[in-house]
Design a protein around this motif. Structure first.
Motif, mmCIF file in Angstrom:
data_model
loop_
_atom_site.group_PDB
_atom_site.id
_atom_site.type_symbol
_atom_site.label_atom_id
_atom_site.label_comp_id
_atom_site.label_asym_id
_atom_site.label_seq_id
_atom_site.Cartn_x
_atom_site.Cartn_y
_atom_site.Cartn_z
ATOM 1 N N THR A 107 -12.082 -1.778 -8.811
ATOM 2 C CA THR A 107 -10.799 -1.407 -9.383
ATOM 3 C C THR A 107 -10.774 -1.775 -10.863
ATOM 4 O O THR A 107 -11.606 -2.543 -11.347
ATOM 5 N N LEU A 108 -9.797 -1.215 -11.577
ATOM 6 C CA LEU A 108 -9.622 -1.568 -12.974
ATOM 7 C C LEU A 108 -8.943 -2.927 -13.104
ATOM 8 O O LEU A 108 -8.096 -3.290 -12.284
ATOM 9 N N ASN A 109 -9.294 -3.668 -14.124
ATOM 10 C CA ASN A 109 -8.661 -4.943 -14.418
ATOM 11 C C ASN A 109 -7.379 -4.670 -15.203
ATOM 12 O O ASN A 109 -7.362 -4.698 -16.434
ATOM 13 N N ARG A 110 -6.314 -4.422 -14.476
ATOM 14 C CA ARG A 110 -5.052 -4.024 -15.108
ATOM 15 C C ARG A 110 -4.472 -5.136 -15.972
ATOM 16 O O ARG A 110 -3.838 -4.865 -16.994
ATOM 17 N N LEU A 151 -3.249 4.296 -16.308
ATOM 18 C CA LEU A 151 -3.319 3.132 -15.426
ATOM 19 C C LEU A 151 -2.344 3.258 -14.266
ATOM 20 O O LEU A 151 -2.676 2.905 -13.126
ATOM 21 N N GLU A 152 -1.158 3.789 -14.529
ATOM 22 C CA GLU A 152 -0.181 3.934 -13.452
ATOM 23 C C GLU A 152 -0.618 5.007 -12.462
ATOM 24 O O GLU A 152 -0.445 4.860 -11.254
ATOM 25 N N CYS A 153 -1.219 6.082 -12.972
ATOM 26 C CA CYS A 153 -1.730 7.123 -12.081
ATOM 27 C C CYS A 153 -2.806 6.567 -11.156
ATOM 28 O O CYS A 153 -2.829 6.852 -9.956
ATOM 29 N N VAL A 154 -3.700 5.773 -11.717
ATOM 30 C CA VAL A 154 -4.776 5.193 -10.916
ATOM 31 C C VAL A 154 -4.210 4.235 -9.887
ATOM 32 O O VAL A 154 -4.597 4.249 -8.715
ATOM 33 N N GLN A 155 -3.272 3.395 -10.299
ATOM 34 C CA GLN A 155 -2.675 2.442 -9.369
ATOM 35 C C GLN A 155 -1.985 3.162 -8.228
ATOM 36 O O GLN A 155 -2.089 2.768 -7.064
ATOM 37 N N SER A 156 -1.284 4.252 -8.544
ATOM 38 C CA SER A 156 -0.582 5.015 -7.525
ATOM 39 C C SER A 156 -1.545 5.592 -6.500
ATOM 40 O O SER A 156 -1.325 5.524 -5.295
ATOM 41 N N SER A 157 -2.634 6.158 -6.980
ATOM 42 C CA SER A 157 -3.571 6.808 -6.070
ATOM 43 C C SER A 157 -4.363 5.801 -5.247
ATOM 44 O O SER A 157 -4.877 6.133 -4.183
ATOM 45 N N GLN A 158 -4.460 4.548 -5.719
ATOM 46 C CA GLN A 158 -5.187 3.520 -4.985
ATOM 47 C C GLN A 158 -4.312 2.779 -3.984
ATOM 48 O O GLN A 158 -4.824 2.124 -3.079
ATOM 49 N N SER A 159 -2.990 2.895 -4.135
ATOM 50 C CA SER A 159 -2.089 2.119 -3.305
ATOM 51 C C SER A 159 -2.151 2.571 -1.844
ATOM 52 O O SER A 159 -2.178 3.756 -1.543
ATOM 53 N N ARG A 160 -2.161 1.610 -0.933
ATOM 54 C CA ARG A 160 -2.157 1.910 0.499
ATOM 55 C C ARG A 160 -0.766 1.764 1.097
ATOM 56 O O ARG A 160 -0.575 1.989 2.284
ATOM 57 N N HIS A 161 0.200 1.357 0.273
ATOM 58 C CA HIS A 161 1.536 1.059 0.802
ATOM 59 C C HIS A 161 2.624 1.779 0.003
ATOM 60 O O HIS A 161 3.680 1.238 -0.261
ATOM 61 N N GLN A 162 2.347 3.013 -0.370
ATOM 62 C CA GLN A 162 3.297 3.748 -1.197
ATOM 63 C C GLN A 162 4.232 4.562 -0.310
ATOM 64 O O GLN A 162 3.795 5.393 0.479
ATOM 65 N N SER A 163 5.503 4.320 -0.427
ATOM 66 C CA SER A 163 6.466 4.984 0.453
ATOM 67 C C SER A 163 6.940 6.318 -0.089
ATOM 68 O O SER A 163 7.515 7.105 0.636
ATOM 69 N N ARG A 164 6.736 6.566 -1.374
ATOM 70 C CA ARG A 164 7.151 7.833 -1.982
ATOM 71 C C ARG A 164 6.147 8.224 -3.058
ATOM 72 O O ARG A 164 5.414 7.384 -3.558
ATOM 73 N N PRO A 165 6.103 9.496 -3.429
ATOM 74 C CA PRO A 165 5.152 9.910 -4.457
ATOM 75 C C PRO A 165 5.373 9.165 -5.766
ATOM 76 O O PRO A 165 6.495 8.819 -6.115
ATOM 77 N N ASN A 166 4.306 8.913 -6.477
ATOM 78 C CA ASN A 166 4.413 8.299 -7.791
ATOM 79 C C ASN A 166 5.228 9.193 -8.713
ATOM 80 O O ASN A 166 5.043 10.404 -8.749
ATOM 81 N N ARG A 167 6.125 8.612 -9.480
ATOM 82 C CA ARG A 167 7.055 9.413 -10.288
ATOM 83 C C ARG A 167 6.350 10.206 -11.373
ATOM 84 O O ARG A 167 6.854 11.215 -11.844
ATOM 85 N N TYR A 168 5.181 9.755 -11.802
ATOM 86 C CA TYR A 168 4.485 10.460 -12.862
ATOM 87 C C TYR A 168 3.468 11.469 -12.339
ATOM 88 O O TYR A 168 3.411 12.601 -12.755
ATOM 89 N N PHE A 169 2.622 11.018 -11.423
ATOM 90 C CA PHE A 169 1.379 11.731 -11.181
ATOM 91 C C PHE A 169 1.390 12.628 -9.961
ATOM 92 O O PHE A 169 0.923 13.750 -9.998
ATOM 93 N N SER A 170 1.949 12.147 -8.836
ATOM 94 C CA SER A 170 1.868 12.926 -7.608
ATOM 95 C C SER A 170 2.580 14.261 -7.744
ATOM 96 O O SER A 170 2.224 15.236 -7.091
#
Length: 320
Positions: free
Chosen positions: A76-79, A111-130
């Motif tokens: 993963t990236l070192n955020r 960075l937010e797009c990457v974090q969103s796509s890596q998340s295993r516990h996302q309840s809704r689409p990412n506001r930017y990327f999905s």
């Protein structure tokens, strides 16, 4: 995988290397000394791998990425480190449903797009990327809307984002310091760097077949990439065959977005990666892993795939 041994003119001390059946392996230099590199790769214009982990001490290898203690866990990236440079504007390639678009956005957006796509516990689409659709217009965020991009409907995320060919000289000085130019680049040739870039994205990533106008030192910072290469004449023949197949007339020298989408992208990928005829006759293949380096001579055609899971990161220097 087939273990094969190959000797190319100028490489006197080759090593065994694993590659797919029929593909020619790229030899590995016995050491990373400048004279060895100059005499056995740079001057004869032959592709070579540098010895394993030659570039493992680059600060970016250690500082930009995190590796979980769990065996086999994706990189993963070192955020915590990279987020300090969030305002930097970077070029991004976004592909979705066979569409392709290049945009410029802040590093924090990436960075937010990457974090969103890596998340295993996302309840809704990412506001930017999905919700991103190539070609959609940005809309102003309001108290009742968190969607950054306009879209007809929110669907499961299909878009992939790739920070591709971002010039090192456009980065903040601290990040530039993490990527010092290797001595091989500075001392093997005339000492001047034509250009340099970084590449960050989640596997799988893909760069279509193309050639560079200058010698290229390609270094893997994280993850694994597979590279297929063709001598100048062989690569030109593959390119011409694809153009004939799709009825195209693209220039082999000036490559644009046509190679990233549509009929040309599909035909190139099939010819380079799916054609047994190509695999058995003219293609070289190698694997570049974390800390490894590949020299690609001027004019050699190449296509690159990031494989596995997690983040991949690369940097390259074009030099004379």
């Amino acid at each position: 995988m087939l273990l094969a041994k190959i000797r190319i003119a100028g490489i006197g001390r080759c090593r065994t290397y694993g590659t797919e059946r029929g593909l020619r392996p790229v030899p590995v230099l016995p050491d990373a000394n400048i004279e060895t590199f100059r005499n056995e790769a740079f001057l004869p214009a032959l592709p070579v791998l540098l010895p394993r982990s030659t570039f493992g001490n680059l600060p970016a290898v250690q500082k930009w990425f995190e590796r979980d203690d769990e065996k086999g866990a994706p990189v993963t990236l070192n955020r915590s480190y990279l987020s300090g440079f969030g305002s930097t504007i970077v070029p991004l390639e976004i592909s979705s449903n066979h569409q392709f678009n290049r945009i410029e956005q802040s590093f924090s957006f990436f960075l937010e797009c990457v974090q969103s796509s890596q998340s295993r516990h996302q309840s809704r689409p990412n506001r930017y990327f999905s919700a991103y659709v190539p070609g959609a217009r940005a809309i102003k965020k309001t108290a009742t809307s968190n969607d950054f991009f306009s879209a007809a409907a929110i669907t499961p995320p299909t878009a992939k984002i790739y920070l591709a060919q971002a010039p090192i000289y456009d980065l903040p000085q601290a990040l530039r310091d993490d990527l010092p130019t290797p001595e091989l680049v500075l001392k093997a040739g005339k000492g001047d760097v034509y250009d340099s870039s970084i590449w960050l994205g989640q596997a799988p990533t893909y760069t279509p077949l193309h050639r560079d106008p200058n010698p290229n030192l390609f270094v893997q910072l994280a993850g694994t990439k597979v590279v297929r290469l063709f001598k100048p004449d062989a690569g030109r023949a593959v390119f011409a065959k694809v153009q004939e197949k799709i009825g195209g007339s693209a220039s082999a020298t000036l490559r644009g977005e046509e190679m990233m989408q549509g009929a040309e992208k599909q035909a190139l990928e099939q010819e380079v990666w799916g054609s047994s005829e190509v695999s058995l006759t003219s293609a070289y293949e190698t694997i570049v892993e974390r800390g490894g380096g590949l020299f690609i001579p001027k004019g050699w055609w190449h296509s690159i795939k990031g494989v596995g899971t997690g983040m991949t990161g690369s940097v390259n220097w074009w030099f004379r």
